[in-house]
Design an enzyme around this catalytic site. Structure first.
Site, mmCIF file in Angstrom:
data_model
loop_
_atom_site.group_PDB
_atom_site.id
_atom_site.type_symbol
_atom_site.label_atom_id
_atom_site.label_comp_id
_atom_site.label_asym_id
_atom_site.label_seq_id
_atom_site.Cartn_x
_atom_site.Cartn_y
_atom_site.Cartn_z
ATOM 1 N N HIS A 368 0.812 -1.216 0.000
ATOM 2 C CA HIS A 368 0.000 0.000 0.000
ATOM 3 C C HIS A 368 0.841 1.258 0.000
ATOM 4 O O HIS A 368 0.524 2.237 -0.653
ATOM 5 C CB HIS A 368 -0.927 -0.001 1.211
ATOM 6 C CG HIS A 368 -1.699 -1.256 1.317
ATOM 7 N ND1 HIS A 368 -2.428 -1.609 2.408
ATOM 8 C CD2 HIS A 368 -1.851 -2.274 0.437
ATOM 9 C CE1 HIS A 368 -2.988 -2.773 2.204
ATOM 10 N NE2 HIS A 368 -2.644 -3.202 1.025
ATOM 11 N N CYS A 681 -5.314 0.293 -21.127
ATOM 12 C CA CYS A 681 -5.001 0.965 -19.854
ATOM 13 C C CYS A 681 -3.891 0.273 -19.060
ATOM 14 O O CYS A 681 -3.685 0.573 -17.895
ATOM 15 C CB CYS A 681 -6.260 1.098 -19.001
ATOM 16 S SG CYS A 681 -6.956 -0.470 -18.504
HETATM 17 C C1 PEP Z 1 -3.930 -4.579 -16.503
HETATM 18 O O1 PEP Z 1 -3.937 -5.752 -16.145
HETATM 19 O O2 PEP Z 1 -3.355 -4.170 -17.525
HETATM 20 C C2 PEP Z 1 -4.599 -3.553 -15.673
HETATM 21 C C3 PEP Z 1 -4.700 -2.312 -16.081
HETATM 22 O O3 PEP Z 1 -5.048 -3.941 -14.457
HETATM 23 P P1 PEP Z 1 -4.106 -4.121 -13.166
HETATM 24 O O4 PEP Z 1 -2.738 -3.670 -13.551
HETATM 25 O O5 PEP Z 1 -4.717 -3.306 -12.096
HETATM 26 O O6 PEP Z 1 -4.224 -5.585 -12.947
#
Ligand code: PEP
Ligand code: MG
Length: 754
Positions: A368, A681
């Site tokens: 965290h 993303c």
């Molecule tokens: C991903 O897996 O690319 C994503 C954006 O989610 P996280 O990194 O939170 O798993």
């Protein structure tokens, strides 16, 4: 029995040392007497003390046995000879046959050629090597571990004598830090960036003023009293309301409390007191032993338990020295915080304006505190073994998050090159800043949408700072991870509502809870899967425990009353899962409508594509979703069957490889055909060269950490994307491992700013 004899011996020696230390004689005189005492007591023909002087040399300061004329004449560079080797590596050497050691170096003026065995230990204080204490024997002698320990204890005492500054001006050794092998420490990258600052120890190390005890009985009594006070303090901690909840959290604390009563541990401290040490020195000695053991332990559970014990040691030291009640000291303006580990709230207690970087002995990228530090945009290096031992408050320190390294008390050369890099980066930021008001349009006129990823309220302010089009990914689980208990609907509504307030007109894509795997909630037991990333996580959890999803969606709907709501579901592996989640959302929307509570003005629902299986259901999926978001972090790890967090395989396959680009191009084309907007993303979007390739295969919307927006926008505005698309068409089926270099070549040849 042998051990008891050893203690008695060491105790006798310590007692004599105390007598010498207590005399009014000059420091040099006391040092001379001490080496004589050690030689006699340890039955060694030679005992010598070398101290560190300006220019990183070790000077012979006192000797029993070597030529007296060599005192203050013989000088060794750090790393030179056995003595230099001990200083350079800050570790003891015990050699029955010193001559055969590769670093053996003979100094004729000392007359040491006749001594075959050597045992030496570093004289250190506060993580710095101040000198070396060594004994030598004429014949081959095997020194026992216990003898090494005794010499180390004496070196601890000598360090206090050196620290008085009577022998060597402390200013002299300030500039001549040894630790050649220790000054650059490596860890793991928890957040990139570069910073220079002064060290602040999150839990200040306690300086022990008195090492040798006058009266062991009184020391044992002091220990008993401090342990009692510590127990009471721990009981208060356990009784505190917010921690009284059941679950893993409490178990951890209870185990911790149990350790505080560990007989073995307390007995070892008592035994060390009986050898003649003060209670504080004895606690420290046991801590040193424990650290040595910790280095060898590989079992993560045991390691964690030993860490607990270390934490307790610090508490006990604080109680013994009365440091618990001391007021906090003044903080430097450029603060580099050093901690074993810390909670996210603790980090936020420090003044953000002064905080430059964070260095942890523990920590992982999902801890965290690392998440918060990322939101604060400061470099973080984690798992830096031994940093707390080696750094003193206010020490100059360079934190290079990009390369996962830390420089303690850096030399002018390091500082200069770091300053230069920082200057170049600052100039770059200025250039990005100048672009802030300009739209992200490619050179050939294609509009691109640049969005930011957020996880904390403080991140949302970056919408203004970056002029991004909106929040492309809001990781809602982070707010859950920060809390000691499950946030109810009201608490969640408040959070989501604040986020929407802060974002204003700009859209926020809320991702529903993605916990499990490495994202652990202290109050939710997700069990232990052998492969957590592929285990019971994200959608799997909330579909099996629909109340969690219901509550979260209810809160989002309430927060978005009268505004637009954008929701996406993570880790969808099949269309049926999306349908299930969507049904929960629809039910909640109906519930809100029935109850007369304000409904969102518009609702858009999307899925994250992170599990490869979904690729083969895109037709059905695209008929159902309002948008799609590619989670490349997870997608790539499942595609290549390579754990994204593993240092060994995490970077084995390249995101810029033909299979990845083929898959993504294919997906983007399907989305275009179905007229469904698609964003990427994952971290891939944040690196200019990767972002360039993503635009090249047809993506027009990227979501990334705020710090990446400037560089990606600059790349975008310098790119002729149609030309790149044609270039990629020819390459995308290639059998190569990676297209990174060819893409770099394209950028170079066509003036794309990477
Ligand atoms: C991903 O897996 O690319 C994503 C954006 O989610 P996280 O990194 O939170 O798993
Ligand atoms: Mg993911």
């Amino acid at each position: 029995m042998a051990e008891v004899a050893g203690w008695t011996g060491s105790r006798r020696l310590l007692k004599r040392l105390r007598d010498v230390m207590a005399t009014e004689a000059s420091a040099q005189n006391r040092l001379d007497r001490i080496v004589r005492l050690i030689a006699a007591d340890m039955v060694a023909e030679v005992c010598s003390a070398y101290l560190l002087r300006a220019g990183e040399v070790l000077e012979l300061f006192a000797t029993e046995g070597l030529n007296a004329d060599a005192v203050h004449k013989t000088r060794l560079r750090i790393g030179e000879g056995l003595v230099g080797d001990i200083a350079a590596h800050a570790r003891p050497l015990a050699l029955a046959d010193a001559w055969s050691h590769p670093n053996f170096a003979y100094r004729p003026e000392t007359g040491e050629d006749i001594y075959q065995s050597l045992m030496g230990v570093p004289i250190q204080r506060g993580g710095r090597v101040l000198g070396v204490l060594a004994v030598q024997n004429r014949t081959s002698r095997t020194y026992t571990d216990e003898e090494v320990e005794t010499l180390e204890t004496i070196a601890m005492v000598l360090a206090e004598l050196v620290a008085t500054g009577e022998l060597v001006d402390p200013a002299e050794s300030q500039g001549t830090q040894v630790e050649i092998a220790q000054r650059r420490l490596e860890g793991v990258r928890l957040n990139g960036g570069l910073a220079i600052g002064n060290a602040v120890l999150h839990q200040p190390r306690i300086t022990i003023r008195q090492m040798i005890a006058e009266d062991p009985k009184a020391e044992i009594e002091r220990l008993r009293a401090a342990v009692t006070v510590m127990h009471t303090a721990l009981d208060h901690m356990l009784a505190a309301d917010d921690l009284a909840s059941t679950g893993e959290h409490r178990e951890v604390l209870e185990t911790y409390r149990m350790f505080a009563e560990d007989r073995g541990w307390l007995n070892r401290i008592r035994e060390a007191i009986r050898t003649g040490l003060t209670a504080e020195a004895a606690v420290q000695k046991v801590q040193n032993d424990m650290r040595a053991r910790l280095r060898e332990v590989t079992d993560p559970y045991l390691k964690e338990r030993l860490h607990d014990l270390e934490d307790l040691t610090n508490r006990l030291l604080a109680h013994l020295s009365g440091a618990v009640a001391e007021p906090p000291v003044m903080m430097p303006d450029d603060m580099v915080l050093i901690a074993r580990s810390m909670g996210p709230a603790e980090l936020l207690d420090y003044d953000r304006k002064q905080l430059r970087a964070l260095v942890l002995e523990e920590g992982s990228s999902t801890s965290h505190v690392a998440i918060v530090a990322r939101a604060l945009d400061i470099p973080v290096v984690g798992r830096v073994a031994g940093v707390l031992d080696r750094v003193d408050p206010n020490d100059a320190i360079v934190v290079d998050g990009d390369n996962a390294q830390v420089f303690l008390r850096p030399g002018e050369d390091v500082l200069q090159s770091v300053r230069e890099t920082m200057r170049v980066r600052a100039e770059q930021s200025k250039r990005y800043e100048a672009l802030k008001a300009l739209p992200p349009i490619t050179r050939d006129g294609e509009a691109v949408s640049l969005l930011i990823n957020c996880g904390l309220l403080i991140d949302v302010a970056n919408l203004d700072a970056t002029n991004a089009a909106g929040v492309g990914l809001y990781r809602t689980e982070i707010a859950f991870m920060m809390r000691a208990s499950y946030p109810d609907v009201a608490a969640q509504t408040q959070i989501y509502s604040r986020i929407l307030d802060l974002a204003g007109d700009r859209p926020v894509t809320f991702r529903t809870l993605d916990v499990g795997g490495d994202k652990v909630l202290p109050y939710f037991n997700a069990g232990t899967d052998e492969n957590p990333a592929m285990g019971w996580r994200a959608m799997r959890i909330v579909l099996d425990r629909p109340a969690i999803l219901r509550h979260q969606l209810r809160a989002m709907i309430a927060a978005a009353a009268g505004r637009r709501l954008v929701v996406m579901f993570p880790m969808v592996a099949e269309v049926a899962e999306f349908d299930q989640a969507r049904a929960v959302l629809d039910a909640e929307l109906q519930r809100a409508a029935r109850s007369g509570a304000g409904a969102p003005q518009a609702v858009r629902v999307g899925a994250m594509l992170e599990v490869p299986a979904l690729m083969w259901q895109t037709k059905a999926l695209l008929e159902r979703v309002d948008f799609l978001s590619i989670g490349s972090n997870d997608l790539l790890q499942f595609l290549f069957a390579a754990d994204r967090g593993s240092p060994r395989v995490g970077e084995r396959y390249d995101a810029l490889s033909p299979p990845v680009l083929c898959l993504l191009r294919d997906l983007v084309e399907r989305c275009k055909a179905a007229d469904v907007p698609v964003t990427l993303c994952g971290e891939m979007a944040s690196r200019p060269i990767e972002a360039m390739a993503l635009l090249g295969i047809g993506l027009r919307s990227l979501s990334m950490p705020p710090a990446a927006i400037g560089a990606v926008k600059m790349m975008t505005r310098s790119l002729d994307v149609k030309r790149l698309a044609r270039f990629l068409d020819r390459l995308i089926d290639s059998p190569q491992h990676s297209l990174r270099e060819v893409l770099r070549g394209f950028a170079r040849d066509h003036g794309v700013t990477l």
